[in-house]
Design an enzyme around this catalytic site. Structure first.
Site, PDB file in Angstrom:
ATOM      1  N   VAL A 127     -61.185  12.605 -15.123  1.00 54.31           N
ATOM      2  CA  VAL A 127     -61.683  13.979 -15.136  1.00 54.31           C
ATOM      3  C   VAL A 127     -63.191  13.910 -14.960  1.00 54.31           C
ATOM      4  O   VAL A 127     -63.869  13.163 -15.655  1.00 54.31           O
ATOM      5  CB  VAL A 127     -61.294  14.658 -16.461  1.00 54.31           C
ATOM      6  CG1 VAL A 127     -62.049  15.962 -16.648  1.00 54.31           C
ATOM      7  CG2 VAL A 127     -59.789  14.891 -16.515  1.00 54.31           C
ATOM      8  N   ILE A 134     -52.202  10.781 -29.010  1.00 50.88           N
ATOM      9  CA  ILE A 134     -52.365  12.212 -29.270  1.00 50.88           C
ATOM     10  C   ILE A 134     -51.935  13.035 -28.063  1.00 50.88           C
ATOM     11  O   ILE A 134     -51.185  14.020 -28.188  1.00 50.88           O
ATOM     12  CB  ILE A 134     -53.832  12.529 -29.648  1.00 50.88           C
ATOM     13  CG1 ILE A 134     -54.142  11.912 -31.013  1.00 50.88           C
ATOM     14  CG2 ILE A 134     -54.081  14.044 -29.658  1.00 50.88           C
ATOM     15  CD1 ILE A 134     -55.532  12.176 -31.536  1.00 50.88           C
ATOM     16  N   HIS A 173     -22.459  -0.121 -39.041  1.00 50.10           N
ATOM     17  CA  HIS A 173     -21.948   0.485 -37.805  1.00 50.10           C
ATOM     18  C   HIS A 173     -21.351   1.846 -38.130  1.00 50.10           C
ATOM     19  O   HIS A 173     -20.611   1.971 -39.089  1.00 50.10           O
ATOM     20  CB  HIS A 173     -20.865  -0.404 -37.195  1.00 50.10           C
ATOM     21  CG  HIS A 173     -20.199   0.225 -36.009  1.00 50.10           C
ATOM     22  ND1 HIS A 173     -20.815   0.314 -34.784  1.00 50.10           N
ATOM     23  CD2 HIS A 173     -18.979   0.819 -35.881  1.00 50.10           C
ATOM     24  CE1 HIS A 173     -20.006   0.926 -33.941  1.00 50.10           C
ATOM     25  NE2 HIS A 173     -18.882   1.247 -34.582  1.00 50.10           N
ATOM     26  N   CYS A 185     -55.440  12.964 -41.496  1.00 49.27           N
ATOM     27  CA  CYS A 185     -53.989  12.735 -41.467  1.00 49.27           C
ATOM     28  C   CYS A 185     -53.197  13.913 -42.031  1.00 49.27           C
ATOM     29  O   CYS A 185     -52.327  14.463 -41.371  1.00 49.27           O
ATOM     30  CB  CYS A 185     -53.669  11.469 -42.252  1.00 49.27           C
ATOM     31  SG  CYS A 185     -51.919  11.211 -42.511  1.00 49.27           S
ATOM     32  N   GLY A 243     -57.731  14.304 -45.837  1.00 49.57           N
ATOM     33  CA  GLY A 243     -58.421  13.927 -44.598  1.00 49.57           C
ATOM     34  C   GLY A 243     -57.726  14.402 -43.336  1.00 49.57           C
ATOM     35  O   GLY A 243     -56.925  15.336 -43.359  1.00 49.57           O
TER      36      GLY A 243
END
Ligand code: NAI
Length: 466
Positions: A236, A183, A444, A40, A38
């Protein structure tokens, strides 16, 4: 051919639903008109991350290596190679889904699936030929496509959507992006790093408006440093494409101010719309809502018994991992199980640099709901690990209930926060408190220490390193 479960759409929602249904013992078919994976895998998450990584390498070599004591000469961008590598990543990933379909004995039908009736689905192939499938249950997972209003004159050439923005083989000089959402900012980062002058026109008063305000501010600061220009509270009004250029008419909201911008490309990134075209929903009596989504109940079942819908085509966030959860959920519901999805705990991530990641409630939402909370923040610049890698921008913010200390939201901007957010999701899944995180040992030096410190700040204002 007769199937127990047929899935229409092979994106992350659909293919996960198919695999989970096969695991549960059903005979499964999946129908896909384009390519497995798809949006993705083919034209979304995966290719954009490939380009984000490539452009980040270039940007680091150009802007940061010298400080690390590394001299580079003759640095150049080979855009066709960058796009080729991106495509190889896509091809491999898509190939992996084909393998998973075979492994799980799922029959893949290539073509457009549409309902003849509630138990019959027609698959129309690209050459016009067709066949029909008989099915007991069906899962609609047809996803979404870019919203390109007619007024913006989308032509896929100079006025583009995210799909075409992944195929540009020459670095543009100027790009105007309509929409300061996920996006726009991810692809804006790619091109700004490669040297394109990027301008973002956002209708609202901040970028990534659905996320916590502090995250918007931090990310905007980072993107401005990268050279991206923003026109907030602007809209726009016209987009006029010529052969190699595009002219964008912009108006400041609630004012008489207007101007025009010239660019090589205008990228439209103002959201996506559910994909239900040619599905034959009218043949089975499913009506979409005012936003084109398929209404479903708590089991993600449509008004037609045995027909379910998941992912971008229904309500909720348009995220691959949300669709995946729903895919597995529906397969389990069909099998008579009692799965559960906590939508509050679906994390949101923006793959800019620094990355933005969040889960749970924002401060604005808690205020609006009148929930008493405390906030603990910790800046990455106070972290040894972040200084070592020179990734000092950003912060982690933990929001905990004022009385119970339960974590209600975690918001992060910084290095690798897309991965770090998993800790917050896990703790919140178990309804942990800020003190729980504050008392957990975090290795750490790691970026994850910022989460511990922010939790310490939230629980009793006792962060150590600020
Ligand atoms: P979005 O909904 O994230 O952002 C759209 C932005 O455009 C909003 O800030 C909105 O205020 C603005 N806008 C809308 N109309 C406008 C107009 N006429 N003029 C100026 N600004 C306008 O949509 P986006 O970025 O297109 O993404 C679509 C979907 O894809 C989202 O649901 C997103 O979650 C998903 N996605 C997720 C990714 C991730 O998880 N990292 C990556 C890419 C997409």
């Amino acid at each position: 051919m007769k199937y127990d479960v047929t899935v229409i759409g092979a994106g992350p929602g659909g293919y996960v639903a198919a695999i989970r249904a096969a695991q549960l013992g059903f005979k499964v078919a999946i129908i896909e008109k384009d390519s497995l994976g798809g949006t993705c895998l083919n034209v979304g998450c995966i290719p954009s991350k490939a380009l984000l990584d490539s452009s980040e390498h270039y940007h680091n070599a150009k802007e940061r290596f010298e400080t690390h004591g590394i001299q580079v000469t003759g640095l150049k961008i080979d855009m066709p190679q960058m796009i080729k590598r991106k495509q190889e990543v896509v091809n491999q990933t898509v190939g992996g889904i084909g393998f998973l379909m075979k492994k799980n004995k799922i029959d893949v039908f290539e073509g457009l699936g549409s309902f003849v009736d509630a138990h019959t689905i027609k698959v129309t192939k690209a050459d016009g030929s067709s066949e029909t499938i008989e099915t007991d249950k069906t899962i609609i997972a047809t996803g979404s496509s870019a919203n390109t209003p007619a007024a913006f004159n989308y032509d896929g050439n100079r006025v583009i959507s995210s799909t075409e923005a992944l195929e540009i083989t020459k670095v543009p000089k100027r790009m105007v992006i309509i929409g300061g959402g996920v996006i726009g900012l991810e692809l804006g980062s790619v091109y700004a790093r490669l040297g394109t002058e990027v301008e973002v026109v956002e209708f609202l008063d901040r970028i990534i408006p659905a996320m916590d305000k502090d995250c918007s501010k931090e990310l905007m600061r980072a993107m401005k440093k990268l050279g991206v220009k923003f026109h907030l509270k602007h809209k726009v009004v016209s987009v006029e494409a010529m052969k190699t250029k595009v002219k964008i008419g912009v108006e400041k909201r609630d004012s008489d101010v207007s101007f025009s911008l010239d660019a090589d490309y205008c990228l439209i990134a103002i959201g996506r719309i559910p994909h239900t075209d040619n599905l034959g929903l009218e043949n089975i009596g499913i009506m979409t809502d005012e936003r084109g989504r398929i209404p479903v109940d708590a089991h993600l079942q449509t008004n037609v018994p045995g027909i379910y819908a998941i992912g971008d085509v229904i309500k909720g966030m348009m995220l691959a991992h949300k669709a995946e959860e729903e895919g597995a959920f529906v397969a389990e519901v069909i099998a008579g199980e009692k799965p559960h999805i906590d939508y509050n705990l679906i994390p949101g991530v923006v793959y800019t640099w620094p990355e933005v990641a969040a889960v749970g409630q924002t401060e604005e939402q808690l205020k609006e709901a009148g929930v008493p909370y405390k906030a603990g923040k910790f800046p990455f610049k106070a972290l040894g690990r972040a200084r070592a890698s020179m990734d000092i921008q950003g912060m982690v913010k933990v929001l905990a209930h004022k009385d119970t200390d339960e974590i209600l939201g975690v918001h992060m901007v910084g290095p690798r926060t897309a991965d770090m957010i998993a800790e917050a999701v896990a703790v919140m899944e178990f309804r942990g408190s800020a003190e729980d995180v504050a008392r957990m040992s975090h290795a750490h030096p790691t970026y994850t220490e910022a989460m511990k410190e922010a939790a310490m700040a939230a629980t009793a204002d006792r962060a150590i390193h600020v």
